[in-house]
Design a protein around this motif. Structure first.
Motif, PDB file in Angstrom:
ATOM      1  N   ALA A 112       0.879  -1.171   0.000  1.00 47.45           N
ATOM      2  CA  ALA A 112       0.000   0.000   0.000  1.00 47.45           C
ATOM      3  C   ALA A 112       0.907   1.208   0.000  1.00 47.45           C
ATOM      4  O   ALA A 112       1.875   1.256   0.762  1.00 47.45           O
ATOM      5  CB  ALA A 112      -0.898   0.001   1.217  1.00 47.45           C
ATOM      6  N   GLY A 113       0.638   2.174  -0.901  1.00 45.21           N
ATOM      7  CA  GLY A 113       1.468   3.376  -0.976  1.00 45.21           C
ATOM      8  C   GLY A 113       2.331   3.371  -2.222  1.00 45.21           C
ATOM      9  O   GLY A 113       3.295   2.610  -2.333  1.00 45.21           O
ATOM     10  N   ALA A 114       1.981   4.243  -3.185  1.00 43.76           N
ATOM     11  CA  ALA A 114       2.678   4.260  -4.473  1.00 43.76           C
ATOM     12  C   ALA A 114       4.029   4.961  -4.402  1.00 43.76           C
ATOM     13  O   ALA A 114       4.833   4.834  -5.318  1.00 43.76           O
ATOM     14  CB  ALA A 114       1.806   4.933  -5.534  1.00 43.76           C
ATOM     15  N   ASN A 115       4.292   5.721  -3.341  1.00 38.01           N
ATOM     16  CA  ASN A 115       5.616   6.309  -3.151  1.00 38.01           C
ATOM     17  C   ASN A 115       6.432   5.330  -2.296  1.00 38.01           C
ATOM     18  O   ASN A 115       6.079   5.073  -1.146  1.00 38.01           O
ATOM     19  CB  ASN A 115       5.491   7.664  -2.454  1.00 38.01           C
ATOM     20  CG  ASN A 115       6.842   8.327  -2.270  1.00 38.01           C
ATOM     21  OD1 ASN A 115       7.849   7.660  -2.101  1.00 38.01           O
ATOM     22  ND2 ASN A 115       6.847   9.655  -2.310  1.00 38.01           N
ATOM     23  N   PRO A 116       7.527   4.777  -2.855  1.00 37.99           N
ATOM     24  CA  PRO A 116       8.276   3.733  -2.148  1.00 37.99           C
ATOM     25  C   PRO A 116       8.735   4.175  -0.758  1.00 37.99           C
ATOM     26  O   PRO A 116       8.871   3.352   0.141  1.00 37.99           O
ATOM     27  CB  PRO A 116       9.484   3.461  -3.048  1.00 37.99           C
ATOM     28  CG  PRO A 116       9.245   4.181  -4.324  1.00 37.99           C
ATOM     29  CD  PRO A 116       8.105   5.128  -4.162  1.00 37.99           C
ATOM     30  N   ASP A 117       8.952   5.472  -0.565  1.00 37.65           N
ATOM     31  CA  ASP A 117       9.399   5.943   0.749  1.00 37.65           C
ATOM     32  C   ASP A 117       8.303   5.878   1.809  1.00 37.65           C
ATOM     33  O   ASP A 117       8.573   6.059   2.991  1.00 37.65           O
ATOM     34  CB  ASP A 117       9.894   7.396   0.658  1.00 37.65           C
ATOM     35  CG  ASP A 117      11.108   7.512  -0.233  1.00 37.65           C
ATOM     36  OD1 ASP A 117      11.824   6.486  -0.387  1.00 37.65           O
ATOM     37  OD2 ASP A 117      11.340   8.599  -0.796  1.00 37.65           O
ATOM     38  N   GLU A 257      -7.969   7.126  -2.069  1.00 42.67           N
ATOM     39  CA  GLU A 257      -7.167   7.281  -0.851  1.00 42.67           C
ATOM     40  C   GLU A 257      -5.772   7.799  -1.215  1.00 42.67           C
ATOM     41  O   GLU A 257      -5.066   7.150  -1.985  1.00 42.67           O
ATOM     42  CB  GLU A 257      -7.001   5.924  -0.141  1.00 42.67           C
ATOM     43  CG  GLU A 257      -8.290   5.143   0.062  1.00 42.67           C
ATOM     44  CD  GLU A 257      -8.028   3.694   0.489  1.00 42.67           C
ATOM     45  OE1 GLU A 257      -6.863   3.287   0.651  1.00 42.67           O
ATOM     46  OE2 GLU A 257      -9.011   2.957   0.641  1.00 42.67           O
ATOM     47  N   HIS A 258      -5.390   8.942  -0.633  1.00 42.75           N
ATOM     48  CA  HIS A 258      -4.065   9.508  -0.939  1.00 42.75           C
ATOM     49  C   HIS A 258      -3.415  10.079   0.296  1.00 42.75           C
ATOM     50  O   HIS A 258      -4.096  10.404   1.276  1.00 42.75           O
ATOM     51  CB  HIS A 258      -4.191  10.616  -2.007  1.00 42.75           C
ATOM     52  CG  HIS A 258      -4.628  10.105  -3.330  1.00 42.75           C
ATOM     53  ND1 HIS A 258      -5.947   9.844  -3.604  1.00 42.75           N
ATOM     54  CD2 HIS A 258      -3.940   9.752  -4.439  1.00 42.75           C
ATOM     55  CE1 HIS A 258      -6.050   9.366  -4.836  1.00 42.75           C
ATOM     56  NE2 HIS A 258      -4.848   9.295  -5.369  1.00 42.75           N
ATOM     57  N   ILE A 266       1.878  14.309  -3.420  1.00 40.58           N
ATOM     58  CA  ILE A 266       0.876  13.339  -2.974  1.00 40.58           C
ATOM     59  C   ILE A 266       1.166  11.965  -3.586  1.00 40.58           C
ATOM     60  O   ILE A 266       1.868  11.855  -4.587  1.00 40.58           O
ATOM     61  CB  ILE A 266      -0.554  13.777  -3.357  1.00 40.58           C
ATOM     62  CG1 ILE A 266      -0.723  13.826  -4.884  1.00 40.58           C
ATOM     63  CG2 ILE A 266      -0.902  15.125  -2.736  1.00 40.58           C
ATOM     64  CD1 ILE A 266      -2.153  13.686  -5.321  1.00 40.58           C
ATOM     65  N   PHE A 267       0.633  10.945  -2.965  1.00 43.43           N
ATOM     66  CA  PHE A 267       0.721   9.600  -3.546  1.00 43.43           C
ATOM     67  C   PHE A 267      -0.550   8.817  -3.262  1.00 43.43           C
ATOM     68  O   PHE A 267      -1.203   9.014  -2.248  1.00 43.43           O
ATOM     69  CB  PHE A 267       1.955   8.841  -3.037  1.00 43.43           C
ATOM     70  CG  PHE A 267       1.925   8.525  -1.557  1.00 43.43           C
ATOM     71  CD1 PHE A 267       2.358   9.458  -0.625  1.00 43.43           C
ATOM     72  CD2 PHE A 267       1.491   7.284  -1.107  1.00 43.43           C
ATOM     73  CE1 PHE A 267       2.341   9.167   0.735  1.00 43.43           C
ATOM     74  CE2 PHE A 267       1.474   6.984   0.255  1.00 43.43           C
ATOM     75  CZ  PHE A 267       1.900   7.932   1.182  1.00 43.43           C
ATOM     76  N   ASN A 268      -0.866   7.935  -4.185  1.00 41.66           N
ATOM     77  CA  ASN A 268      -2.014   7.038  -4.026  1.00 41.66           C
ATOM     78  C   ASN A 268      -1.640   5.931  -3.048  1.00 41.66           C
ATOM     79  O   ASN A 268      -0.504   5.473  -3.036  1.00 41.66           O
ATOM     80  CB  ASN A 268      -2.360   6.442  -5.410  1.00 41.66           C
ATOM     81  CG  ASN A 268      -3.684   5.687  -5.412  1.00 41.66           C
ATOM     82  OD1 ASN A 268      -4.325   5.514  -4.373  1.00 41.66           O
ATOM     83  ND2 ASN A 268      -4.105   5.246  -6.587  1.00 41.66           N
ATOM     84  N   PHE A 269      -2.578   5.524  -2.209  1.00 42.16           N
ATOM     85  CA  PHE A 269      -2.337   4.369  -1.330  1.00 42.16           C
ATOM     86  C   PHE A 269      -2.549   3.063  -2.084  1.00 42.16           C
ATOM     87  O   PHE A 269      -2.085   2.018  -1.661  1.00 42.16           O
ATOM     88  CB  PHE A 269      -3.310   4.388  -0.137  1.00 42.16           C
ATOM     89  CG  PHE A 269      -3.094   5.529   0.830  1.00 42.16           C
ATOM     90  CD1 PHE A 269      -1.946   6.310   0.784  1.00 42.16           C
ATOM     91  CD2 PHE A 269      -4.050   5.810   1.797  1.00 42.16           C
ATOM     92  CE1 PHE A 269      -1.745   7.354   1.675  1.00 42.16           C
ATOM     93  CE2 PHE A 269      -3.863   6.855   2.709  1.00 42.16           C
ATOM     94  CZ  PHE A 269      -2.718   7.626   2.646  1.00 42.16           C
TER      95      PHE A 269
END
Ligand SMILES: Nc1ncnc2c1ncn2[C@@H]1O[C@H](COP(=O)(O)OP(=O)(O)O)[C@@H](O)[C@H]1O
Ligand SMILES: C=C(OP(=O)(O)O)C(=O)O
Ligand SMILES: [Mn+2]
Length: 537
Positions: A112-117, A257-258, A266-269
């Motif tokens: 969950a979370g499109a930003n790897p960080d 969900e972001h 921002i990033f998508n969950f």
């Protein structure tokens, strides 16, 4: 005996026995499994059609959070986060493990979370193959060949066929969704509504991100224009997040969900969309229509008799019919689903009273006031027991998913608004020409035109008029939209009835806001509507 890949993944969850473990199957395999097990049937588009059973929506009264040393002081306890005892959780967990011991189970590693960080590593254990396909579609998919034998940050065990015994298990009834932040586990049983899984992980991120990452989790959809200008659309279920974020002229970031990070936008969950399909048509919602194909799921729909064509008008099971597909089924989806901080924020409300203008502009005071208020109507279907529009104030446009007090999230949004140049708009996708039962839902084409105009800057130079009660700025004209619908009062046949209804609604806002008396300051209260008493002074 489980093989080593299964043991690595399941032993930490207490699962040491199963009839068979299906690990990380492909969508094709899962579709075949679901068909073999008669969990669903194939539609003529190639999508899998499945029923969720008795529960066709979320059941907020059966959603619990384990109260223990780790959560007692941090979670906001009340009617939303219903406390659940640690020992009862352990007992249910054991019972579920036993229940699954003689079953085939479907296990999946996902993110969950499109930003790897900001990513969570997930593990999901499903009783149903189609639920595992849902998780493939809705969570983020690891790259091919990636080693996913990880220790997850959070796990879900979901067994719809397992029913709790309220007399001994501490639940309200047979179905439950329980978040345990200390054990990093969600247990779901007695319900087949797949949305409980994705909204369960949303609840987890809503707890972890503000605490640990100074990141604001948001119940919103998001898209981005050709110049990289991001727009986000907050809204409770049914207000139009999914529908309005699918825009042929803008890249889709996500539909529900972001997170808004301190310095990485921002990033998508999620990795997919979960769109309502009631009355879906190719003309009005072509992106969603075309996404329904092999690999997709349609939930609780029925066929045109004698065919395998879905009849989207059929509400015989529920109004909350759905489709779930990976985000790349939308042609202009952006992956990885990240974008810059938003330039425009839309608050979507489905106002059943037909009082709020179809679009208006908010200053910081009004924005904060409306974000805390979260006024809308619950539309039929997504929550069990809601059969017609029901007025609600759902703080942050998603109170049911928030483990912390709403003011925590509102404070964060307020800071974001101070730090970023951002326009905030209130969009009523609900009723006009009268209240529910008299007026009709705002035409989707008009709502789209209003949003497009706001995004293109076409509302920068038009004249605005202050709404006499709500104080929001209403544009006098919007390209492509008949001027007479912009002023809600003018759309009512009986304009005195409008004034009375608007005054009553203002009262409701004020009464609801009393619970935030400690938080409210002059700036926020400047965004409150004028009540009859004030207006007459
Ligand atoms: N003016 C409008 N704006 C947005 N959606 C509308 C409008 N009128 C009708 N609808 C319908 O309302 C529903 C909105 O649902 P959806 O986009 O799934 O909401 P959410 O994602 O916020 O739960 C869709 O079925 C859509 O077709
Ligand atoms: C999945 C859900 O979200 P939404 O209706 O906002 O798309 C839900 O509320 O169950
Ligand atoms: Mn949605």
């Amino acid at each position: 005996m489980l093989d080593s890949a299964a043991t690595t993944r399941l032993a930490p969850l207490g699962i040491t026995q199963a009839a068979q473990v299906h690990l990380n199957l492909t969508p094709e395999q899962l579709t075949q499994e679901a068909l073999r097990r008669h969990e669903g049937v194939l539609t003529d588009t190639g999508a899998l059609m499945a029923d969720t059973g008795q529960f066709t929506g979320r059941s907020p009264k059966d959603r619990f959070v384990v109260k223990d040393a780790g959560t007692a002081d941090s979670v906001w306890w009340g009617d939303i986060n219903i406390p659940f005892a640690e020992d009862k959780f352990d007992q249910l967990h054991q019972k579920m493990v036993q229940y699954l011991a003689d079953k085939e189970i479907y296990v999946r590693d996902a993110y969950a979370g499109a930003n790897p960080d900001y990513q969570l590593k997930l593990r999901v254990v499903n009783e149903l193959a189609w639920h595992n396909l849902f998780c493939y579609n809705m969570f983020l998919r690891p790259a091919e060949g990636a080693d996913t034998s990880w220790t997850p940050d959070f796990s879900i065990i979901c067994a719809p066929g397992f029913e709790a015994d309220p007399a001994v298990d501490g639940t309200r009834q047979k179905n439950f969704a329980i978040l345990n932040f200390s054990k990093k586990m969600i247990l779901i049983g007695g319900t087949g509504y797949a949305g409980e899984m994705k909204k369960g992980i949303f609840g987890v991120l809503n707890y972890l991100l503000p605490h640990e990452r100074a990141t604001l989790p948001m119940h919103c959809s998001a898209n981005v224009g050709k110049d990289g200008d991001t727009a986000i659309f907050f809204g409770l279920s049914g207000t139009g997040k999914t529908t309005l974020s699918a825009d042929p002229n803008r890249g889709l970031i996500g539909d529900d969900e972001h997170g808004w990070t301190p310095d990485a936008g921002i990033f998508n969950f999620e990795g997919g969309c979960y769109a309502k399909v009631i009355d879906l048509s190719a003309e009005k919602e072509p992106e969603i229509w075309n996404a329904i194909k092999a690999g997709s799921i349609v939930e609780n729909t029925r066929f045109v008799p004698g065919t395998t064509t879905v009849d989207y008008a059929n509400k015989s099971v529920t109004e909350n019919t759905r489709t779930a597909y990976p985000i790349n089924f939308i042609p202009n989806a952006i992956e990885p689903s990240v974008a810059e901080a938003p330039k425009n924020i839309f608050f979507l409300t489905a106002d059943a009273f037909g009082v709020l203008p179809p679009i208006s502009k908010l200053d910081k005071s009004h924005a904060m006031y409306h974000f805390m208020s979260g006024y809308t109507a619950k539309v039929a279907g997504t929550e069990m027991g809601v059969t017609e529009p029901q007025t609600t104030f759902s703080a942050c446009f998603g109170a049911v998913f928030l483990p912390l007090h709403p003011t925590k999230y509102a404070e964060m949004l307020g800071k974001k608004m101070d730090e970023n140049e951002v326009n905030v708009w209130l969009v009523n996708t609900g009723w006009s020409g009268g209240s529910y039962g008299v007026g009709s839902r705002m035409k989707l084409g008009y709502t789209r035109a209003m949003i497009t105009a706001a995004l293109n800057g076409e509302l920068n130079d038009v004249e605005f008029k202050k709404h006499p009660i709500f104080g929001v700025e209403v544009p006098a004209s919007v390209p492509g939209v008949p001027t007479e619908i912009l002023d809600p009062r003018a759309t009512w046949a009986d304009q005195e009835a409008y004034d009375k209804t608007a005054a009553d609604l203002a009262q409701k806002f004020v009464a609801n806001f009393q619970k935030y008396a400690d938080f409210a300051n002059d700036e926020i209260l400047a965004g409150a509507p004028k009540t009859a008493v004030e207006a007459s002074v």
